[in-house]
Design a protein around this motif. Structure first.
Motif, mmCIF file in Angstrom:
data_model
loop_
_atom_site.group_PDB
_atom_site.id
_atom_site.type_symbol
_atom_site.label_atom_id
_atom_site.label_comp_id
_atom_site.label_asym_id
_atom_site.label_seq_id
_atom_site.Cartn_x
_atom_site.Cartn_y
_atom_site.Cartn_z
ATOM 1 N N ALA A 136 0.894 -1.162 -0.055
ATOM 2 C CA ALA A 136 -0.057 -0.120 0.046
ATOM 3 C C ALA A 136 0.890 1.383 0.015
ATOM 4 O O ALA A 136 0.320 2.434 -0.617
ATOM 5 C CB ALA A 136 -0.876 -0.102 1.157
ATOM 6 N N ALA A 137 2.218 1.162 0.477
ATOM 7 C CA ALA A 137 2.901 2.178 0.482
ATOM 8 C C ALA A 137 3.462 2.823 -1.116
ATOM 9 O O ALA A 137 3.709 3.617 -1.318
ATOM 10 C CB ALA A 137 4.320 2.208 1.124
ATOM 11 N N ALA A 138 3.161 1.749 -1.865
ATOM 12 C CA ALA A 138 3.617 1.935 -3.307
ATOM 13 C C ALA A 138 2.024 2.408 -4.099
ATOM 14 O O ALA A 138 2.181 2.160 -5.458
ATOM 15 C CB ALA A 138 4.176 0.991 -3.867
ATOM 16 N N VAL A 139 1.083 2.628 -3.429
ATOM 17 C CA VAL A 139 -0.265 2.635 -4.173
ATOM 18 C C VAL A 139 -0.087 3.715 -5.185
ATOM 19 O O VAL A 139 -0.792 3.590 -6.122
ATOM 20 C CB VAL A 139 -1.126 2.743 -3.124
ATOM 21 C CG1 VAL A 139 -1.065 4.144 -2.464
ATOM 22 C CG2 VAL A 139 -2.596 2.664 -3.899
ATOM 23 N N SER A 140 0.737 4.670 -5.108
ATOM 24 C CA SER A 140 0.790 5.910 -6.125
ATOM 25 C C SER A 140 1.369 5.338 -7.330
ATOM 26 O O SER A 140 1.197 5.733 -8.380
ATOM 27 C CB SER A 140 1.584 6.900 -5.614
ATOM 28 O OG SER A 140 3.071 6.734 -5.329
ATOM 29 N N GLY A 158 -1.303 -4.502 9.104
ATOM 30 C CA GLY A 158 -0.309 -3.715 9.819
ATOM 31 C C GLY A 158 -0.238 -2.338 9.339
ATOM 32 O O GLY A 158 -0.959 -1.886 8.800
ATOM 33 N N GLY A 159 0.999 -1.380 10.055
ATOM 34 C CA GLY A 159 0.813 -0.092 9.704
ATOM 35 C C GLY A 159 0.180 0.586 10.700
ATOM 36 O O GLY A 159 -0.668 0.120 11.332
ATOM 37 N N SER A 160 0.740 1.888 10.938
ATOM 38 C CA SER A 160 0.086 2.781 12.044
ATOM 39 C C SER A 160 -1.183 3.330 11.441
ATOM 40 O O SER A 160 -1.444 3.314 10.271
ATOM 41 C CB SER A 160 0.990 3.794 12.128
ATOM 42 O OG SER A 160 1.111 4.835 11.093
ATOM 43 N N ASP A 161 -2.120 4.017 12.570
ATOM 44 C CA ASP A 161 -3.169 4.600 12.120
ATOM 45 C C ASP A 161 -2.945 5.879 11.194
ATOM 46 O O ASP A 161 -3.790 5.877 10.318
ATOM 47 C CB ASP A 161 -3.838 5.145 13.476
ATOM 48 C CG ASP A 161 -4.328 3.927 14.221
ATOM 49 O OD1 ASP A 161 -4.694 2.846 13.831
ATOM 50 O OD2 ASP A 161 -4.637 4.126 15.528
ATOM 51 N N GLU A 162 -1.916 6.448 11.238
ATOM 52 C CA GLU A 162 -1.710 7.745 10.357
ATOM 53 C C GLU A 162 -1.257 7.096 9.102
ATOM 54 O O GLU A 162 -1.745 7.765 8.107
ATOM 55 C CB GLU A 162 -0.216 8.364 11.072
ATOM 56 C CG GLU A 162 -0.575 9.148 11.948
ATOM 57 C CD GLU A 162 -0.669 8.471 13.189
ATOM 58 O OE1 GLU A 162 -0.246 7.041 13.477
ATOM 59 O OE2 GLU A 162 -0.934 8.554 14.608
ATOM 60 N N ARG A 187 -3.667 7.553 5.484
ATOM 61 C CA ARG A 187 -3.309 7.991 4.035
ATOM 62 C C ARG A 187 -3.636 7.037 3.065
ATOM 63 O O ARG A 187 -4.038 7.370 1.834
ATOM 64 C CB ARG A 187 -1.746 8.310 4.084
ATOM 65 C CG ARG A 187 -1.449 9.593 5.028
ATOM 66 C CD ARG A 187 0.087 10.201 4.681
ATOM 67 N NE ARG A 187 0.998 9.049 4.874
ATOM 68 C CZ ARG A 187 1.620 8.688 6.126
ATOM 69 N NH1 ARG A 187 1.285 9.638 7.071
ATOM 70 N NH2 ARG A 187 2.511 7.970 6.298
ATOM 71 N N ARG A 188 -3.430 5.638 3.366
ATOM 72 C CA ARG A 188 -3.298 4.621 2.328
ATOM 73 C C ARG A 188 -4.802 4.329 1.721
ATOM 74 O O ARG A 188 -4.919 4.131 0.650
ATOM 75 C CB ARG A 188 -2.760 3.504 2.950
ATOM 76 C CG ARG A 188 -1.121 3.531 3.496
ATOM 77 C CD ARG A 188 -0.363 4.268 2.474
ATOM 78 N NE ARG A 188 0.879 4.349 3.149
ATOM 79 C CZ ARG A 188 1.882 5.069 2.679
ATOM 80 N NH1 ARG A 188 1.613 6.124 1.787
ATOM 81 N NH2 ARG A 188 3.192 5.138 3.196
ATOM 82 N N ASN A 201 -12.915 2.559 10.005
ATOM 83 C CA ASN A 201 -13.758 3.642 9.772
ATOM 84 C C ASN A 201 -13.215 4.955 10.180
ATOM 85 O O ASN A 201 -13.378 6.112 9.547
ATOM 86 C CB ASN A 201 -14.994 3.189 10.930
ATOM 87 C CG ASN A 201 -16.191 2.492 10.093
ATOM 88 O OD1 ASN A 201 -16.470 2.548 9.044
ATOM 89 N ND2 ASN A 201 -16.374 1.303 10.964
ATOM 90 N N ALA A 202 -12.176 4.892 11.218
ATOM 91 C CA ALA A 202 -11.446 5.939 11.660
ATOM 92 C C ALA A 202 -10.678 6.757 10.429
ATOM 93 O O ALA A 202 -10.636 7.737 10.262
ATOM 94 C CB ALA A 202 -10.659 5.665 12.919
ATOM 95 N N ALA A 203 -9.904 5.708 9.819
ATOM 96 C CA ALA A 203 -9.195 6.147 8.604
ATOM 97 C C ALA A 203 -9.897 6.558 7.413
ATOM 98 O O ALA A 203 -9.477 7.596 6.882
ATOM 99 C CB ALA A 203 -8.189 4.927 8.151
ATOM 100 N N LEU A 204 -11.084 6.159 7.032
ATOM 101 C CA LEU A 204 -11.710 6.546 6.180
ATOM 102 C C LEU A 204 -12.418 7.958 6.444
ATOM 103 O O LEU A 204 -12.474 8.793 5.622
ATOM 104 C CB LEU A 204 -12.941 5.485 5.508
ATOM 105 C CG LEU A 204 -12.393 4.325 4.912
ATOM 106 C CD1 LEU A 204 -13.349 3.314 4.751
ATOM 107 C CD2 LEU A 204 -11.663 4.783 3.514
ATOM 108 N N GLY A 205 -12.961 7.881 7.745
ATOM 109 C CA GLY A 205 -13.264 9.451 8.188
ATOM 110 C C GLY A 205 -12.596 10.490 7.971
ATOM 111 O O GLY A 205 -12.654 11.470 7.822
ATOM 112 N N ALA A 206 -11.069 10.166 8.324
ATOM 113 C CA ALA A 206 -10.070 11.150 8.382
ATOM 114 C C ALA A 206 -9.472 11.323 7.013
ATOM 115 O O ALA A 206 -8.939 12.529 6.801
ATOM 116 C CB ALA A 206 -8.945 10.549 9.495
ATOM 117 N N GLY A 207 -9.715 10.521 6.175
ATOM 118 C CA GLY A 207 -9.186 10.782 4.894
ATOM 119 C C GLY A 207 -10.097 11.108 3.654
ATOM 120 O O GLY A 207 -9.643 11.663 2.703
ATOM 121 N N VAL A 208 -11.378 11.038 4.100
ATOM 122 C CA VAL A 208 -12.305 11.446 2.756
ATOM 123 C C VAL A 208 -13.021 12.672 3.069
ATOM 124 O O VAL A 208 -13.034 13.064 4.172
ATOM 125 C CB VAL A 208 -13.492 10.311 2.782
ATOM 126 C CG1 VAL A 208 -14.559 10.755 1.784
ATOM 127 C CG2 VAL A 208 -12.881 8.991 2.582
#
Length: 208
Positions: free
Chosen positions: A152-156, A170-174, A178-179, A201-208
């Motif tokens: 996912a880090a290479a998703v770009s 894995g991976g942090s919440d931060e 982003r991912r 849900n927290a990740a999508l809520g923060a990123g959308v």
């Protein structure tokens, strides 16, 4: 907006605009144009026969029941991919993602339509293919002949595909904040996320 966890069943549907009549008002039916009435014919609402001169029909302004429903249709249009959450622990997210891919292929999805991303350790297939060099590895993505697995880090670097499956292993919440939005932008029809519902849900809520 929060996602409701679902069982690992992949449902895809093409949703188009729906035309619905406004609530509480039946759809109008065409009325015949009123013609001249004879003197013996009573006007509606007037008791008994009586002399009456024919009058031309009075034009009526359009009402909400007859007005075009274009504005209402636009509100039903999709603005992004469908999102599905499959609850899974971090150490079971990859297995859940692989099961989701199997269901997609069994339902008729072409392998080249699917991209799988991992937020933690690389998928074993990706790790194996990268051992032959990055050029050969990314060339398989461009060929679009099979399911492609990536970090996912290479998703770009990943090209958009109709279906993107994310294994939150894995991976942090931060990092997740982003991912996941980036993964959503790569999905043109369906985004499937396998992971802890609260984190997702927290990740999508923060990123959308």
């Amino acid at each position: 907006m929060p996602l409701i966890p679902e069982e690992p069943q992949i449902h895809e549907s093409a949703q188009g605009p729906r035309v619905t009549a406004p609530a509480g008002r039946p759809t109008p039916t065409p009325r015949p144009v009123p013609g001249p009435r004879s003197a013996a014919s009573p006007r509606p609402g007037r008791p008994g026969p009586g002399p009456a001169r024919p009058a031309p029909p009075v034009p009526r302004p359009p009402t909400a029941a007859t007005a075009p429903a274009a504005t209402e249709n636009r509100s039903d249009e999709r603005s992004g991919p469908q999102v599905q959450l499959i609850p899974a622990p971090a150490d079971g997210a990859v297995d859940a993602a692989e099961e989701a891919v199997d269901l997609l292929l069994e339902s008729g999805r072409a392998p080249g339509d699917v991209l799988v991303l991992t937020t933690g350790e690389q998928h074993p297939w990706a790790a194996h293919e990268l051992s032959f060099g990055e050029a050969a590895y990314w060339a398989q993505q461009d060929a679009r002949e099979d399911v492609f697995f990536a970090d996912a880090a290479a998703v770009s670097r990943a090209a958009a595909r109709p279906v993107v499956v994310v294994a939150v292993n894995g991976g942090s919440d931060e990092d997740l904040a982003r991912r996941l939005p980036e993964a959503m932008r790569r999905a043109t029809a369906l985004l499937i996320v396998c992971g802890d519902p609260q984190r997702v849900n927290a990740a999508l809520g923060a990123g959308v």
